[in-house]
Scaffold this active site. Sequence first.
Site, PDB file in Angstrom:
ATOM      1  N   ASN A   9       5.010 -41.348 -34.224  1.00 20.61           N
ATOM      2  CA  ASN A   9       4.446 -40.383 -33.382  1.00 20.61           C
ATOM      3  C   ASN A   9       5.325 -39.140 -33.085  1.00 20.61           C
ATOM      4  O   ASN A   9       6.333 -39.093 -32.271  1.00 20.61           O
ATOM      5  CB  ASN A   9       4.068 -41.151 -32.264  1.00 20.61           C
ATOM      6  CG  ASN A   9       3.267 -40.121 -31.060  1.00 20.61           C
ATOM      7  OD1 ASN A   9       2.846 -39.121 -31.323  1.00 20.61           O
ATOM      8  ND2 ASN A   9       3.178 -40.914 -29.779  1.00 20.61           N
ATOM      9  N   TRP A  10       4.914 -38.170 -33.726  1.00 13.70           N
ATOM     10  CA  TRP A  10       5.732 -36.722 -33.740  1.00 13.70           C
ATOM     11  C   TRP A  10       5.603 -36.175 -32.418  1.00 13.70           C
ATOM     12  O   TRP A  10       6.192 -35.209 -31.808  1.00 13.70           O
ATOM     13  CB  TRP A  10       5.429 -35.864 -34.600  1.00 13.70           C
ATOM     14  CG  TRP A  10       6.108 -36.155 -36.208  1.00 13.70           C
ATOM     15  CD1 TRP A  10       7.054 -37.372 -36.177  1.00 13.70           C
ATOM     16  CD2 TRP A  10       5.878 -35.627 -37.289  1.00 13.70           C
ATOM     17  NE1 TRP A  10       7.212 -37.326 -37.506  1.00 13.70           N
ATOM     18  CE2 TRP A  10       6.683 -36.097 -38.268  1.00 13.70           C
ATOM     19  CE3 TRP A  10       5.280 -34.330 -37.646  1.00 13.70           C
ATOM     20  CZ2 TRP A  10       6.766 -35.875 -39.611  1.00 13.70           C
ATOM     21  CZ3 TRP A  10       5.660 -33.913 -39.235  1.00 13.70           C
ATOM     22  CH2 TRP A  10       6.187 -34.628 -39.933  1.00 13.70           C
ATOM     23  N   LYS A  11       4.536 -36.393 -31.536  1.00 13.89           N
ATOM     24  CA  LYS A  11       4.081 -35.702 -30.130  1.00 13.89           C
ATOM     25  C   LYS A  11       3.994 -34.153 -30.347  1.00 13.89           C
ATOM     26  O   LYS A  11       3.757 -33.830 -31.604  1.00 13.89           O
ATOM     27  CB  LYS A  11       5.430 -36.117 -29.042  1.00 13.89           C
ATOM     28  CG  LYS A  11       5.409 -37.775 -29.088  1.00 13.89           C
ATOM     29  CD  LYS A  11       6.114 -38.191 -28.019  1.00 13.89           C
ATOM     30  CE  LYS A  11       5.986 -39.705 -27.813  1.00 13.89           C
ATOM     31  NZ  LYS A  11       6.770 -40.190 -26.610  1.00 13.89           N
ATOM     32  N   HIS A  94      -2.806 -43.102 -25.337  1.00 12.93           N
ATOM     33  CA  HIS A  94      -1.181 -42.952 -25.187  1.00 12.93           C
ATOM     34  C   HIS A  94      -0.803 -42.604 -23.725  1.00 12.93           C
ATOM     35  O   HIS A  94      -1.405 -41.991 -22.933  1.00 12.93           O
ATOM     36  CB  HIS A  94      -0.448 -41.887 -26.107  1.00 12.93           C
ATOM     37  CG  HIS A  94       0.977 -42.104 -26.061  1.00 12.93           C
ATOM     38  ND1 HIS A  94       1.972 -41.674 -25.128  1.00 12.93           N
ATOM     39  CD2 HIS A  94       1.806 -42.489 -27.119  1.00 12.93           C
ATOM     40  CE1 HIS A  94       3.163 -41.780 -25.577  1.00 12.93           C
ATOM     41  NE2 HIS A  94       3.156 -42.257 -26.606  1.00 12.93           N
ATOM     42  N   GLU A  96       1.030 -40.953 -22.326  1.00 11.86           N
ATOM     43  CA  GLU A  96       1.277 -39.583 -21.876  1.00 11.86           C
ATOM     44  C   GLU A  96      -0.097 -38.780 -21.715  1.00 11.86           C
ATOM     45  O   GLU A  96      -0.061 -38.090 -20.955  1.00 11.86           O
ATOM     46  CB  GLU A  96       2.258 -38.712 -22.882  1.00 11.86           C
ATOM     47  CG  GLU A  96       3.832 -39.423 -22.989  1.00 11.86           C
ATOM     48  CD  GLU A  96       4.426 -39.020 -24.130  1.00 11.86           C
ATOM     49  OE1 GLU A  96       3.807 -38.569 -25.166  1.00 11.86           O
ATOM     50  OE2 GLU A  96       5.618 -39.611 -24.230  1.00 11.86           O
ATOM     51  N   GLU A 166       3.095 -50.332 -25.599  1.00 11.97           N
ATOM     52  CA  GLU A 166       4.061 -49.486 -25.177  1.00 11.97           C
ATOM     53  C   GLU A 166       4.204 -49.649 -23.623  1.00 11.97           C
ATOM     54  O   GLU A 166       3.524 -48.787 -23.168  1.00 11.97           O
ATOM     55  CB  GLU A 166       3.717 -47.960 -25.582  1.00 11.97           C
ATOM     56  CG  GLU A 166       3.458 -47.403 -26.988  1.00 11.97           C
ATOM     57  CD  GLU A 166       3.502 -46.311 -27.488  1.00 11.97           C
ATOM     58  OE1 GLU A 166       4.211 -45.925 -28.313  1.00 11.97           O
ATOM     59  OE2 GLU A 166       3.282 -45.127 -26.638  1.00 11.97           O
ATOM     60  N   GLY A 172      10.511 -42.418 -23.523  1.00  8.63           N
ATOM     61  CA  GLY A 172      11.328 -41.391 -23.262  1.00  8.63           C
ATOM     62  C   GLY A 172      12.347 -41.572 -22.368  1.00  8.63           C
ATOM     63  O   GLY A 172      13.132 -40.559 -21.713  1.00  8.63           O
ATOM     64  N   SER A 212      10.814 -46.213 -27.428  1.00  8.23           N
ATOM     65  CA  SER A 212      12.391 -46.126 -27.959  1.00  8.23           C
ATOM     66  C   SER A 212      12.757 -46.892 -29.112  1.00  8.23           C
ATOM     67  O   SER A 212      13.714 -47.614 -29.119  1.00  8.23           O
ATOM     68  CB  SER A 212      13.012 -46.163 -26.760  1.00  8.23           C
ATOM     69  OG  SER A 212      12.911 -45.183 -25.723  1.00  8.23           O
ATOM     70  N   GLY A 233       8.563 -42.746 -31.337  1.00 10.35           N
ATOM     71  CA  GLY A 233       8.494 -41.570 -30.956  1.00 10.35           C
ATOM     72  C   GLY A 233       9.914 -40.746 -31.763  1.00 10.35           C
ATOM     73  O   GLY A 233       9.683 -40.512 -32.945  1.00 10.35           O
ATOM     74  N   GLY A 234      10.911 -40.140 -31.157  1.00  8.16           N
ATOM     75  CA  GLY A 234      12.014 -39.428 -31.484  1.00  8.16           C
ATOM     76  C   GLY A 234      12.806 -39.880 -32.862  1.00  8.16           C
ATOM     77  O   GLY A 234      12.811 -39.194 -33.637  1.00  8.16           O
TER      78      GLY A 234
HETATM   79  C1  3PY Z   1       8.049 -43.274 -27.607  1.00  9.43           C
HETATM   80  O1  3PY Z   1       8.915 -44.183 -28.236  1.00  9.43           O
HETATM   81  O2  3PY Z   1       8.588 -42.478 -27.044  1.00  9.43           O
HETATM   82  C2  3PY Z   1       6.476 -43.172 -28.051  1.00  9.43           C
HETATM   83  O3  3PY Z   1       6.009 -42.948 -27.027  1.00  9.43           O
HETATM   84  C3  3PY Z   1       5.896 -43.506 -29.277  1.00  9.43           C
HETATM   85  O4  3PY Z   1       4.471 -43.251 -29.115  1.00  9.43           O
END
Ligand code: 3PY
Length: 250
Positions: A9-11, A94, A96, A166, A172, A212, A233-234
């Site tokens: 998930n590149w956001k 999600h 967010e 999640e 994050g 994470s 994510g990251g």
């Molecule tokens: C994260 O790992 O920060 C996420 O939100 C993946 O979707």
Amino acid sequence: MKKYLIAGNWKMNKSIAEAKAFAVQLKGEYIEHPEQLVIIAPFTQLETLKKELSETGIRVGAQNVHYEKSGAFTGEISVPMLKELGVDMCVVGHSERREYFGETDSRVNLKVKALINAGITPILCVGESLEIREAGNAMLFVSGQIAEDLDGLSAAEVSDVVIAYEPIWAIGTGKTASPEQAEEMCGFIRGMVEGMYGAETAETLIIQYGGSMKPSNAPELLAKPDINGGLIGGASLEVDSFMEIAKAAN
Ligand code: 3PY
């Protein structure tokens, strides 16, 4: 054989040129199970990624969608628009989006239905806040989300859904749920789906852990029986770390 889906998930990251460079580098890797990989990118990069990854078996997903086919919804992207680009999957709900954009369970439910009708796999995100976990209500909360988000779907339709657990407190923040905490909730979700839709649907359901996930914790998380992959994510922004996680899934 256990099923896996490793989703990056590149956001809101990367330019089109950076997405292309990532895809080119990824294509240079030896990938044993490309069908287990999906890149969830911003709308602007989807066409480039579809083109670059077309021969690889690696899938491409969006991060959001509107449930109406068209109309006066300024700034939104519809399911047919994603379909036109050949998008394979789409994240919905999600945390967010729930937190910053007011996405409710009833809207998530409409999005899930619209995606399934078009043959795009929804990756449905659920998860509790730290406050809810500390009050001992995590399972109650997550089961409420799932009941509403999947409301009105048949067992066959639920088979086309991926669920990503999640925990909000692990997104994050650098904190990860322990493998035991993640497995406990993913097992609970599978049990809930079994109760609602039957054993066959529950057994084949892909349940990811997200929050994470990184190369250092992926092997332990992915070894758990009810965790079929990760929404990352990251660590998905660089090919090396994404591939390290992908390799831990085999
Ligand atoms: C994260 O790992 O920060 C996420 O939100 C993946 O979707």
